[in-house]
Write an enzyme that holds these catalytic residues in place. Structure first.
Site, PDB file in Angstrom:
ATOM      1  N   ASP A 110     -45.302 -33.108  -8.406  1.00  0.00           N
ATOM      2  CA  ASP A 110     -45.143 -31.883  -7.627  1.00  0.00           C
ATOM      3  C   ASP A 110     -43.696 -31.425  -7.788  1.00  0.00           C
ATOM      4  O   ASP A 110     -42.779 -32.247  -7.847  1.00  0.00           O
ATOM      5  CB  ASP A 110     -45.456 -32.203  -6.164  1.00  0.00           C
ATOM      6  CG  ASP A 110     -45.436 -30.979  -5.274  1.00  0.00           C
ATOM      7  OD1 ASP A 110     -44.926 -29.933  -5.700  1.00  0.00           O
ATOM      8  OD2 ASP A 110     -45.936 -31.085  -4.143  1.00  0.00           O
TER       9      ASP A 110
ATOM     10  N   GLY B  10     -41.721 -27.821  -4.268  1.00  0.00           N
ATOM     11  CA  GLY B  10     -41.898 -26.572  -3.527  1.00  0.00           C
ATOM     12  C   GLY B  10     -42.462 -26.778  -2.138  1.00  0.00           C
ATOM     13  O   GLY B  10     -42.052 -26.123  -1.181  1.00  0.00           O
TER      14      GLY B  10
ATOM     15  N   ASP C 237     -42.263 -23.248  -7.094  1.00  0.00           N
ATOM     16  CA  ASP C 237     -42.823 -22.119  -6.353  1.00  0.00           C
ATOM     17  C   ASP C 237     -42.398 -22.201  -4.901  1.00  0.00           C
ATOM     18  O   ASP C 237     -41.811 -23.190  -4.463  1.00  0.00           O
ATOM     19  CB  ASP C 237     -44.356 -22.136  -6.448  1.00  0.00           C
ATOM     20  CG  ASP C 237     -44.966 -23.350  -5.742  1.00  0.00           C
ATOM     21  OD1 ASP C 237     -44.295 -24.408  -5.692  1.00  0.00           O
ATOM     22  OD2 ASP C 237     -46.089 -23.251  -5.238  1.00  0.00           O
TER      23      ASP C 237
ATOM     24  N   ASP D  24     -55.298 -33.649  -4.874  1.00  0.00           N
ATOM     25  CA  ASP D  24     -54.426 -34.700  -4.350  1.00  0.00           C
ATOM     26  C   ASP D  24     -54.258 -34.477  -2.865  1.00  0.00           C
ATOM     27  O   ASP D  24     -54.372 -33.340  -2.381  1.00  0.00           O
ATOM     28  CB  ASP D  24     -53.056 -34.680  -5.033  1.00  0.00           C
ATOM     29  CG  ASP D  24     -52.140 -33.636  -4.405  1.00  0.00           C
ATOM     30  OD1 ASP D  24     -51.287 -34.004  -3.560  1.00  0.00           O
ATOM     31  OD2 ASP D  24     -52.289 -32.437  -4.726  1.00  0.00           O
TER      32      ASP D  24
END
Length: 376
Positions: free
Chosen positions: A92, A95, A146, A271
């Site tokens: 990840d 964000g 993001d 996830d």
């Protein structure tokens, strides 16, 4: 990375696929256990392979960047070498952690400045920097940087955030495509669709993300408090646009019901921290329903945790014993409970694949969900 679709379900958008990375294959639909800081909490890597049969795990850029730090990870040869996990890893971008640190971060066009939750030191994440960090961590699949908007979110903010996420994505792609992979294997970048629960924004974002023609795509900004039906509607809107021949990853989701409904709408990857986080509080997911193992009713129940599931924790430990572990505050309690929940989640997606292959997925899903979500 390559992705091929084996078959699709005649009654839904569900499909079986094979995602292949330099660290091995991943059958989809798949659930990825969350190993935030380089470890799936309370579970050995050996158990993840032998008992859970996890095919891919997730690491987190924010946490690994702060601790152990990039210098240690690079000297180790990347996260695979550092933690001994030789199957695929997805990271990840950080964000979501930026979203959750709303009191200690500032978002600007350049990137996000934030304070470490460990020592209060100041840091900045930029799209370019996050690409470099994930290259150094060594993930097989790298997520674009993001902003994850909260729910509810005003339309104007959601639009501005989405547009900035798109601008950041262009910078991520430029940096990613302009830098080589590390440690001798290939890495892949997934963009992320945003836009809160606004249909027109999700359409715009999905169209923009699809136009980037990356090897896979993700759906972010869901499972942040919106009603489940809003989530499902948004998935349908987005998946009607994202390419059929590329994997779709629904980030941070979720309950067994969420996963099955996501699969029915064409999602391939999931996830969530729920299996391990709930496990540490004594909440067990089983093929018969949800158990709070701390309750008095399990005190003298000497049956296996989950008679319907073939797994080490499920068949070896009794409900009474696991309740005792929690009441005695033994460390083994969290380990056994986490192993049970992760085994269940991976069983669930394997069963989904079998029923998609047999063409019976929808009826199986609809009959199973009420059982899985009942409290025992």
């Amino acid at each position: 990375m390559t992705f091929s679709i084996e078959t699709t379900d005649p009654g839904s958008k569900a499909r079986i696929g094979l995602l292949t990375t330099d660290h091995g294959p991943v059958q989809t639909p798949i659930f990825m256990p969350v190993g935030t800081a380089g470890t799936v909490k309370a579970v050995h890597q050996r158990e993840l392979v032998q008992d859970v049969n996890a095919e891919i795990i997730l690491g987190n850029t924010y946490h690994l960047y702060l601790r152990p730090g990039l210098d240690i990870l690079e000297r180790a040869g990347g996260l695979h070498a550092f933690n001994g996990w030789q199957r695929p890893i997805l990271t990840d971008s950080g964000g979501y952690q930026v979203y959750s640190l709303s009191n200690t971060r500032k978002i600007k066009e350049e990137g996000v400045t934030f304070k470490s939750h460990i020592d209060g030191s100041k840091h900045i994440f930029t799209p370019e920097g996050v690409m470099d960090i994930q290259r150094t961590i060594g993930a097989d699949i790298i997520m674009a940087f993001d902003e994850c908007t909260p729910y509810p979110c005003e339309y104007g903010y959601a639009r501005e955030s989405m547009e900035m996420t798109h601008r950041w994505l262009r910078r991520c792609i430029d940096r990613f495509d302009g830098t080589p992979p590390k440690y001798g294997y290939q890495q892949t970048l997934f963009p992320i669709v945003q836009g809160s629960t606004y249909k027109d924004l999700r359409i715009q974002s999905a169209e923009f993300i699809a136009s980037q023609e990356r090897e896979g795509n993700a759906i972010g900004g869901l499972a942040v408090g919106e009603p489940a039906e809003e989530m499902y509607r948004t998935i349908e809107v987005v998946n009607a646009i994202l390419p059929l021949d590329k994997p779709r990853y629904l980030m941070g989701v979720g309950t067994p019901e969420n996963i099955l409904e996501g699969i029915a709408r064409g999602v391939d990857m999931f996830d969530c921290v729920m299996p391990t986080r709930n496990a540490r509080h004594g909440i067990l997911f089983t093929t018969q329903g949800i158990i709070n193992i701390k309750n008095e009713k399990w005190k003298d129940d000497f049956s296996p945790i989950d008679p319907g599931l073939e797994g080490y924790a499920s068949s070896f430990y009794t409900k009474a014993y696991v309740r005792h572990l929690f009441k005695a505050e033994e460390l083994l309690s969290g380990q056994v409970a986490s192993l049970q929940n992760l085994t269940f989640y991976l069983w669930l997606v394997r069963q989904a694949r079998e029923h998609i292959r047999a063409g019976t997925f929808v009826n199986w899903k609809n009959s199973l969900i009420p059982t899985l979500m009942q409290r025992l």
